[in-house]
Scaffold this motif. Structure first.
Motif, PDB file in Angstrom:
ATOM      1  N   GLU A 356       0.901  -1.095   0.065  1.00  0.00           N
ATOM      2  CA  GLU A 356       0.087   0.086  -0.122  1.00  0.00           C
ATOM      3  C   GLU A 356       0.778   1.200   0.217  1.00  0.00           C
ATOM      4  O   GLU A 356       0.445   2.427  -0.515  1.00  0.00           O
ATOM      5  CB  GLU A 356      -0.943  -0.237   1.191  1.00  0.00           C
ATOM      6  CG  GLU A 356      -2.036   1.135   1.081  1.00  0.00           C
ATOM      7  CD  GLU A 356      -2.911   1.043  -0.051  1.00  0.00           C
ATOM      8  OE1 GLU A 356      -3.099   1.925  -0.594  1.00  0.00           O
ATOM      9  OE2 GLU A 356      -3.116  -0.049  -0.590  1.00  0.00           O
ATOM     10  N   ARG A 357       1.969   1.163   0.690  1.00  0.00           N
ATOM     11  CA  ARG A 357       2.904   2.536   0.720  1.00  0.00           C
ATOM     12  C   ARG A 357       3.371   2.664  -0.717  1.00  0.00           C
ATOM     13  O   ARG A 357       3.543   3.731  -1.229  1.00  0.00           O
ATOM     14  CB  ARG A 357       4.125   2.088   1.752  1.00  0.00           C
ATOM     15  CG  ARG A 357       3.762   2.149   3.104  1.00  0.00           C
ATOM     16  CD  ARG A 357       4.985   1.769   3.981  1.00  0.00           C
ATOM     17  NE  ARG A 357       4.416   1.700   5.422  1.00  0.00           N
ATOM     18  CZ  ARG A 357       5.381   1.339   6.124  1.00  0.00           C
ATOM     19  NH1 ARG A 357       6.516   0.811   6.007  1.00  0.00           N
ATOM     20  NH2 ARG A 357       4.764   1.285   7.601  1.00  0.00           N
ATOM     21  N   THR A 360       0.838   4.194  -3.037  1.00  0.00           N
ATOM     22  CA  THR A 360       0.410   5.618  -2.669  1.00  0.00           C
ATOM     23  C   THR A 360       1.506   6.519  -3.256  1.00  0.00           C
ATOM     24  O   THR A 360       1.065   7.589  -3.846  1.00  0.00           O
ATOM     25  CB  THR A 360       0.609   5.727  -0.950  1.00  0.00           C
ATOM     26  OG1 THR A 360      -0.393   5.005  -0.482  1.00  0.00           O
ATOM     27  CG2 THR A 360       0.530   7.078  -0.599  1.00  0.00           C
ATOM     28  N   LYS A 364       0.543   9.107  -7.188  1.00  0.00           N
ATOM     29  CA  LYS A 364       1.009  10.454  -7.003  1.00  0.00           C
ATOM     30  C   LYS A 364       1.017  11.013  -8.691  1.00  0.00           C
ATOM     31  O   LYS A 364       0.928  12.037  -8.828  1.00  0.00           O
ATOM     32  CB  LYS A 364       2.128  10.795  -6.294  1.00  0.00           C
ATOM     33  CG  LYS A 364       1.773  10.706  -4.805  1.00  0.00           C
ATOM     34  CD  LYS A 364       3.283  10.868  -4.128  1.00  0.00           C
ATOM     35  CE  LYS A 364       3.322  10.871  -2.418  1.00  0.00           C
ATOM     36  NZ  LYS A 364       4.375  10.969  -1.919  1.00  0.00           N
TER      37      LYS A 364
END
Length: 566
Positions: A356-357, A360, A364
């Motif tokens: 998930e990091r 993320t 962007k």
């Protein structure tokens, strides 16, 4: 342990762990040559290093002087004999490539004779007194007062298979773009040494009878790397910018008549068959001769003076054989050995907070909608599968077949429909403007020609497409230093042998010596990437915990948009 004996050569007697400078007497005292002998405390082989066989080739001479001064006797296992200026008389009288006494080219008279001319007697003394003590030989040269050249290295090719093989390995350690297999066994000093059973090379760097600190430093570094490779110097090899490509079928073109030489090219230029390389004119400007390339290749050296002699050298060039560059095979072999553990790690990463990091960070930059994405250097498929789970059409490529096999296995286990192919990141098998996004993680630092890779990635991007690269300046970090890593980290599981192999490969890659990401930004700017953004803090956001995934190197994100609109 048995006490190591003193090393004796001519008037030099050197105790273990000692060095001696002075004038080495050879040929029953006729020749007094400036020399340094470093006799290590530890046993090992003996390497002979010479310079100044041609008296105005100053880069080699200065490099020999610096080696004699800076090599650390404590790191030497064996013996290093450095003869700083072989043709001392010609050097002190500034006589160029010819000896003062007999006007002969010393490098053309080997093996020489005891009762011959001055040059022949010196060659004879070298053979009888220096070659007999040498296990390896390195001869340092540069361009004479009329010669322009690109740096390259010769290795002896007319000797036993073992001597040729070792000579070639020595040549491969030099930080020069090209290496040439010599096809003569006599005449040249290093060639004759090889015929006597001594692995031998000749390094060429510098031109037009000049020298610079950078050139002498580079030659000194070449020699040090060779000594490390041979086990004679106990140290780490330096990074280098080149891994020499083999040049074959060298053509040495000479002038049919004297005249004024006007080259059309310069050393290092690539040439095509039939291309004009230069012309020779008379004093009235009439063309006497046109020099044309008999075949395509690279120019190694050429006459740089206005005047050329009848039957004298004009230009030398040869065909490039890229078969000699085995770095990619070695890189693929290294990652093959790590492919099984990589699959386990990436599967765990896909089911951890790390997934998930990473999403993320990637989100962007990605535009809305379903995208056609190329994951370059996909390894065991982490990014490919991660982005495939988001509904994108993702293709993962990797140079290592074992990695692609593990990627397919992992995608099947994760029930994600992705495409995987074995492919070279520097030579993509896709048409122009195929993908909306090209993404990569921890790949560019492993590439022999990262600039070529960036060029290819930009080529396959659609206009307005995104290039997204996550990497770090891994060349600045020693993989064998695991002190800051947690106990369960993968590097601690690899073993020191694998980590050392990693370091050895890194030292063969030019990108390891670049200042990154500054180099990446400059390179991408030249390739038509616009709206380039740089994020130096992504690593701290991803690698929060010191766990098995932890990466202490400062990861950066480079995101750029290809010029133009769809």
């Amino acid at each position: 342990m048995e006490k190591r004996e003193a090393f004796c050569l001519g008037n030099f007697i050197v105790e273990p762990g000692q060095r001696k400078d002075g004038f080495l007497l050879m040929g029953e005292g006729e020749f007094q040559l400036p020399a340094t002998i470093l006799h290590g405390e530890k046993p090992g082989k003996t390497v002979l290093i010479t310079a100044g066989i041609h008296a105005e080739e100053y880069v080699g001479i200065q490099a020999a002087l610096e080696l004699a001064e800076r090599l650390d006797i404590r790191k030497i296992a064996g013996t290093v004999v450095i003869v700083k200026v072989v043709n001392r008389e010609a050097f002190e009288l500034r006589r160029g490539s010819e000896s003062h006494a007999d006007k002969k080219n010393l490098n053309r008279v080997f093996p020489g004779t005891k009762e011959g001319t001055w040059s022949e007697r010196l060659a004879y003394a070298m053979e009888k007194e220096l070659f007999c003590i040498a296990d390896y030989y390195i001869d340092l040269h540069s361009g004479d007062s009329y010669e322009q050249l690109t740096p390259y290295v010769y290795y002896a090719g007319m000797a036993s298979a073992e001597v040729v093989s070792i000579s070639r390995e020595m040549a491969q350690q030099a930080d020069v773009p090209y290496m040439v297999c010599s096809n003569v066994s006599s005449g040249g000093c290093y060639n004759y040494a090889a015929a006597r059973g001594i692995p031998s090379i000749l390094i060429e760097r510098g031109q037009m009878g000049g020298w610079t600190e950078e050139e002498s430093h580079s030659t000194r570094r070449d020699v040090r790397n060779i000594l490390c490779h041979l086990g004679i110097y106990q140290g780490e090899k330096d990074y280098r910018n080149y891994y020499p490509l083999e040049v074959k079928d060298v053509c040495y073109q000479a002038a049919n008549e004297p005249g004024l030489w006007y080259p059309a090219k310069k050393p290092g230029d690539m040439i095509q068959q039939g291309e004009t390389l230069g012309v020779i004119k008379d004093y009235e400007g009439q063309i006497l001769e046109v020099c044309r390339a008999e075949y395509g290749g690279v120019i190694l050296y050429q006459t740089g003076s206005l005047q050329v002699l009848q039957s004298g050298p004009v230009i030398a060039y040869g065909r490039i054989s890229r078969e000699s560059d085995n770095r990619k095979e070695r890189i693929a072999g290294y990652w093959s050995k790590r492919s099984s553990s990589f699959k386990v790690q990436r599967k765990a990463e896909l089911h951890s907070v790390m997934a998930e990091r990473w999403l993320t960070e990637i989100r962007k930059y990605l535009p809305e909608g379903t995208l056609k994405i190329l994951d370059v250097g996909c390894g065991s498929g982490f990014f490919t599968i991660l982005l495939g789970k988001q509904g994108h059409e993702v293709t993962g490529i990797d140079l290592t077949p074992d990695m692609i096999e593990k990627s397919r296995e992992l995608a099947k286990e994760e029930q994600i429909d992705c495409r995987f192919e074995v492919m070279d990141a520097e030579n993509l098998n896709f048409p122009d403007a195929t993908f909306d996004v090209v993404i990569s993680r921890n790949l560019t630092w492993t590439l022999p020609d990262a600039g070529r890779a960036y060029e290819e990635w930009c080529r396959v991007l659609k206009k307005g497409g995104l290039l997204l690269n996550f990497d770090a300046n891994y060349g600045a970090y020693d993989a064998t230093d695991t002190a800051s890593l947690p106990e369960q980290h993968s590097h601690n599981m690899l073993g020191m042998e694998m980590l050392k192999e990693n370091e050895d490969i890194k030292k063969q890659l030019p990108i390891s010596s670049y200042i990154r990401p500054a180099w990446d930004v400059e390179t991408l700017g030249k390739l038509g990437i616009q709206e380039l953004s740089l994020d130096l803090g992504v690593g701290k956001r991803i690698y929060v915990e010191k766990d098995e995934f932890y990466n202490p190197a400062p990861i950066f994100t480079l995101c750029g948009k290809k010029e133009g609109l769809e």
